[in-house]
Design an enzyme around this catalytic site. Structure first.
Site, PDB file in Angstrom:
ATOM      1  N   GLU A 186       0.824  -1.225   0.000  1.00 44.52           N
ATOM      2  CA  GLU A 186       0.000   0.000   0.000  1.00 44.52           C
ATOM      3  C   GLU A 186       0.856   1.272   0.000  1.00 44.52           C
ATOM      4  O   GLU A 186       0.410   2.325   0.459  1.00 44.52           O
ATOM      5  CB  GLU A 186      -0.993  -0.009   1.164  1.00 44.52           C
ATOM      6  CG  GLU A 186      -2.033  -1.122   1.017  1.00 44.52           C
ATOM      7  CD  GLU A 186      -3.098  -1.160   2.095  1.00 44.52           C
ATOM      8  OE1 GLU A 186      -2.866  -0.620   3.191  1.00 44.52           O
ATOM      9  OE2 GLU A 186      -4.156  -1.752   1.844  1.00 44.52           O
ATOM     10  N   GLU A 338      -6.390  -8.258  -1.609  1.00 38.80           N
ATOM     11  CA  GLU A 338      -6.791  -8.357  -0.201  1.00 38.80           C
ATOM     12  C   GLU A 338      -8.271  -8.033  -0.117  1.00 38.80           C
ATOM     13  O   GLU A 338      -8.741  -7.084  -0.761  1.00 38.80           O
ATOM     14  CB  GLU A 338      -6.059  -7.321   0.671  1.00 38.80           C
ATOM     15  CG  GLU A 338      -4.606  -7.587   0.915  1.00 38.80           C
ATOM     16  CD  GLU A 338      -4.007  -6.554   1.866  1.00 38.80           C
ATOM     17  OE1 GLU A 338      -4.730  -6.019   2.728  1.00 38.80           O
ATOM     18  OE2 GLU A 338      -2.811  -6.269   1.714  1.00 38.80           O
TER      19      GLU A 338
HETATM   20  C1  GLA Z   1      -4.313  -3.416   4.608  1.00 37.63           C
HETATM   21  C2  GLA Z   1      -2.925  -4.019   4.637  1.00 37.63           C
HETATM   22  C3  GLA Z   1      -2.856  -5.345   5.311  1.00 37.63           C
HETATM   23  C4  GLA Z   1      -3.742  -5.374   6.531  1.00 37.63           C
HETATM   24  C5  GLA Z   1      -5.152  -5.044   6.143  1.00 37.63           C
HETATM   25  C6  GLA Z   1      -6.125  -5.103   7.299  1.00 37.63           C
HETATM   26  O1  GLA Z   1      -4.974  -3.546   3.445  1.00 37.63           O
HETATM   27  O2  GLA Z   1      -2.349  -4.096   3.367  1.00 37.63           O
HETATM   28  O3  GLA Z   1      -1.512  -5.582   5.664  1.00 37.63           O
HETATM   29  O4  GLA Z   1      -3.275  -4.442   7.436  1.00 37.63           O
HETATM   30  O5  GLA Z   1      -5.189  -3.749   5.645  1.00 37.63           O
HETATM   31  O6  GLA Z   1      -7.429  -4.763   6.923  1.00 37.63           O
END
Ligand code: GLA
Length: 702
Positions: A186, A338
């Site tokens: 991210e 994710e």
């Molecule tokens: C983000 C991160 C993950 C985790 C999730 C939890 O998207 O990339 O590492 O922290 O949030 O929701």
């Protein structure tokens, strides 16, 4: 010599070729090649999870992998937070444990995506090189124990990131079970360092761009408030409100900083990795905008994003906008790398999605172009900031109740792979989004009630209901494939962009500009022509004045009757053939009885300007009028309220994805007989309870 027969043959070819260049060709090449998101020899629809073997004793791995395999999961992302395990001290790399994890996964047919671990540098690194730690706006240096504490502009940090990425690629760049890479995580939420190193790079970057300070001073009108710069070193990192030109360039520099940070690792990986291994990043959807995603995603194989609902439940429009915007970055399918297994830990209320909603969400993802969906995470670490986030496995090592639903969906993904092979989303309608315009409007909102997302969403909702598919793309990409292009509020329309859009109209497209369009140039400076700037000439009308509204005002005309609220622009027609489609009613005196929406045919196309934020009913009226005027048709056909219809087109026809997000069971009549793939039967009708899904194969292409 060419015979007469051959001559007419070539004439016909030329005519067909010419026609294919002129007619919007939305579907022409949609199924020529496999999307890069679909991996050769692997399932076209993948489902996976994030697995952190470094957090668990090795004896447990086999159990976890067996459980993943039994749940039909076929992808796992590993290592994106494992720097301290992979390089426990500088220059000493240990990858044997990771190799063993990858081999163990392979036995269960679980493909691996490796994350570079640079969102969480280890303690030895930040201790030894404190200059690699990010410094915030108040001059405070980050401390160890969280993540995203590295400084993107630190040369030392980049050197160390390059090294770990390179060593990983040397070891796993040819690994048959490693299908690709995710850079960082991210992108540190795009946080920037506010230190000398960052400021000097910004100044150098400005110097390379403007060459002469005079040019910078002129474009930023620095004579205003004594802002004139006499040397590059005087230029600050903007804090809070500053000169709009400086603020826009800083944001562009933020994009540059993260893009070059990413490139540094791409180079390290590409030098050692097989071409077949993809490289992506995990982005955060439409709402996250501190850098320009069109720029940063350019060097990536495809886009992946992290799709979380947080508090509440899935809103198909809000989530659909993010999917379509992420798909629009490269105009290709994407991965949801994710997503939430029921609930998260960071929202105001971490409620769970309802029973059935996680499956509905996964199919909604696929309908909008996802080729992979991964649940974050497999099992929670026993300590650490995210202990009580949703998972698929509880701390006792046994599955949580959601496991059955995920396993069922993963099995469906695996079973339906042939149907989705080489399919893509195609749309006749595009919405334009431009990060720079977004930033610039937000810095000078003029009314705190102006909500760009709400404006976009109202157009999205009304247009998607009619067209059942929407692309969200940059204004600067080729637009010929669309019959209708709507720019809800395209603030920055420099000359080149205006030329590109005018060309689209001239060649037969319908361009609709929303309020605030065309006020500014590429330096975030006012244009010296009234809105919509260079497009005023083809429109045959211009904005005389804009008004922030205290309350809603009435409006009526061809588009129907309703309200305009928050923002209204007084339009004036210049060309005799510019047609007024909506007029304001009684309001502030200035707007009373004046044009609110104007349209004009230009060349083979049409340009329309909407001067205000229209109420829902008027947006619907406008959407109906403009789709009719542009010949846009629904891909599937009428569906009851609450049902979302999406479709993907491939070599064997169209696959429709229907999901019922409403509370009631609904019966949907199909436009013709289709093959229902989840229950393998031919049918002309499907019944969908709440969160029910139908996947329908139709040999007809749109
Ligand atoms: C983000 C991160 C993950 C985790 C999730 C939890 O998207 O990339 O590492 O922290 O949030 O929701």
């Amino acid at each position: 010599m060419v015979s007469a027969r051959m001559g007419s043959f070539w004439c016909a070819v030329l005519v067909i070729l010419a026609a294919s260049l002129l007619i919007p060709t939305s579907f022409a090449d949609s199924s020529q090649q496999a999307p890069p998101t679909q991996l050769p020899g692997r399932n076209a629809l993948l489902m996976g999870t994030d697995w952190y073997p470094e957090q668990w004793p090795e004896e447990r791995w086999e159990t976890d992998l067996q459980m993943m395999g039994a749940a039909h999961l076929n992808v796992a992302r590993l290592a994106e937070f494992a720097w301290s395990k992979m390089e426990p001290e500088q220059g000493r790399f240990q990858f044997d444990w990771l190799e063993r994890a990858i081999r163990a996964a392979e036995k269960h047919h679980i493909a691996i995506v490796l994350g570079t671990p640079t969102a969480a540098p280890p303690a030895w690194l930040t201790q030894k090189y404190p200059e690699t730690l990010r410094v915030d706006e108040n001059g405070r240096r980050a401390v160890h124990g969280n993540r995203a504490h590295g400084s993107v502009t630190s040369f030392k940090y980049r050197e160390l990131c390059h090294r770990i990425a390179e060593e990983m690629a040397k070891r796993f760049g040819h690994d048959p079970n490693v299908v690709g890479w995710q850079i960082d995580n991210e992108y540190g939420y795009s946080l920037m360092s506010h230190n000398d190193e960052a400021r000097q790079q910004f100044q150098q970057w400005l110097k390379a761009k403007y060459k002469m300070l005079d040019a910078l001073n002129e474009h930023w009108t620095t004579s205003y408030w004594s802002q004139t710069y006499d040397n590059w070193e005087e230029i600050p990192i903007p804090l809070g409100e500053n000169n709009p030109g400086l603020m826009l360039e800083w944001q562009r520099f933020v994009t540059y900083a993260w893009t070059s940070y990413q490139q540094n690792q791409i180079d390290a990986i590409r030098a050692h990795a097989d071409e077949r291994q993809f490289i992506t990043g995990n982005f955060m959807g439409y709402g996250f905008d501190p850098f320009d995603h069109f720029v940063i995603t350019k060097p990536l194989t495809f886009v992946a994003w992290d799709d979380y609902v947080g508090t509440g439940h899935l809103d198909p429009d809000t989530n659909g906008i993010s999917h379509d915007a992420m798909r629009g970055l490269k105009r290709e399918n994407f991965w949801v790398i994710e997503t939430q297994p029921g609930f998260v830990n960071w929202a105001p209320v971490n409620n769970s999605l309802n029973k059935g909603e996680v499956r509905a969400m996964a199919w909604h993802d696929v309908g909008h172009g996802a080729d992979e969906v991964s649940y974050w995470q497999w099992r929670s670490a026993l300590n650490g900031q995210e202990e009580i986030h949703g998972t698929l496995v509880a701390p006792d090592g046994k599955p949580v109740p959601l496991r059955e639903e995920v396993a069922r969906t993963a099995k469906e993904f695996a079973d339906l792979q042939a149907a989705f092979r080489d399919t893509r989303v195609v749309s006749e309608v595009a919405l334009l989004q431009d990060y720079e315009s977004r930033w610039a409007i937000n810095w000078q909102k003029h009314t705190d009630k102006y909500d760009q997302f709400a404006v976009l969403k109202s157009w999205y909702h009304a247009l998607r209901k009619i067209s059942q598919s929407i692309d969200i793309v940059s204004p600067d990409v080729p637009l010929e494939r669309y019959k209708l292009v709507v720019a809800p509020d395209l603030y920055l329309i420099p000359k080149e962009r205006a030329g590109h859009l005018a060309e689209y109209v001239k060649n037969g497209g319908h361009l609709v500009l929303g309020p605030r369009s065309g006020l500014k140039d590429e330096f975030n400076a006012l244009l010296t022509t009234r809105q919509p700037g260079y497009l005023g000439e083809p429109l045959g009308a211009q904005v005389e004045q804009y008004y922030a509204l205290e309350k809603a005002i009435p409006a009526s005309g061809t588009l129907g009757s309703g309200d305009v609220s928050v923002w209204a622009e007084l339009l004036k027609t210049a060309a005799p053939d510019a047609e007024v489609l909506l007029k304001y009613g009684k309001s502030n005196g200035w707007l009373d009885g004046q044009p609110a929406v104007v349209t004009r045919k230009v060349g083979r196309g049409r340009i329309t300007y909407v001067g205000g934020v229209l109420s829902d009913g008027l947006v619907e009226g406008a959407a109906l009028w403009m789709t009719k005027a542009s010949g846009v048709a629904a891909a599937f056909g009428p569906v009851p309220d609450g049902i979302e219809a999406s479709h993907r087109v491939g070599p064997n026809g169209t696959v429709f994805v229907l999901v019922n997000f409403g509370a009631e069971t609904q019966t949907v009549a199909l436009p013709r007989e289709m093959q229902s793939l989840l229950d393998q039967r031919k049918t002309k009708e499907v019944q969908l309870p709440q969160y029910g899904v139908a996947i329908l194969s139709d040999s007809k292409k749109p």
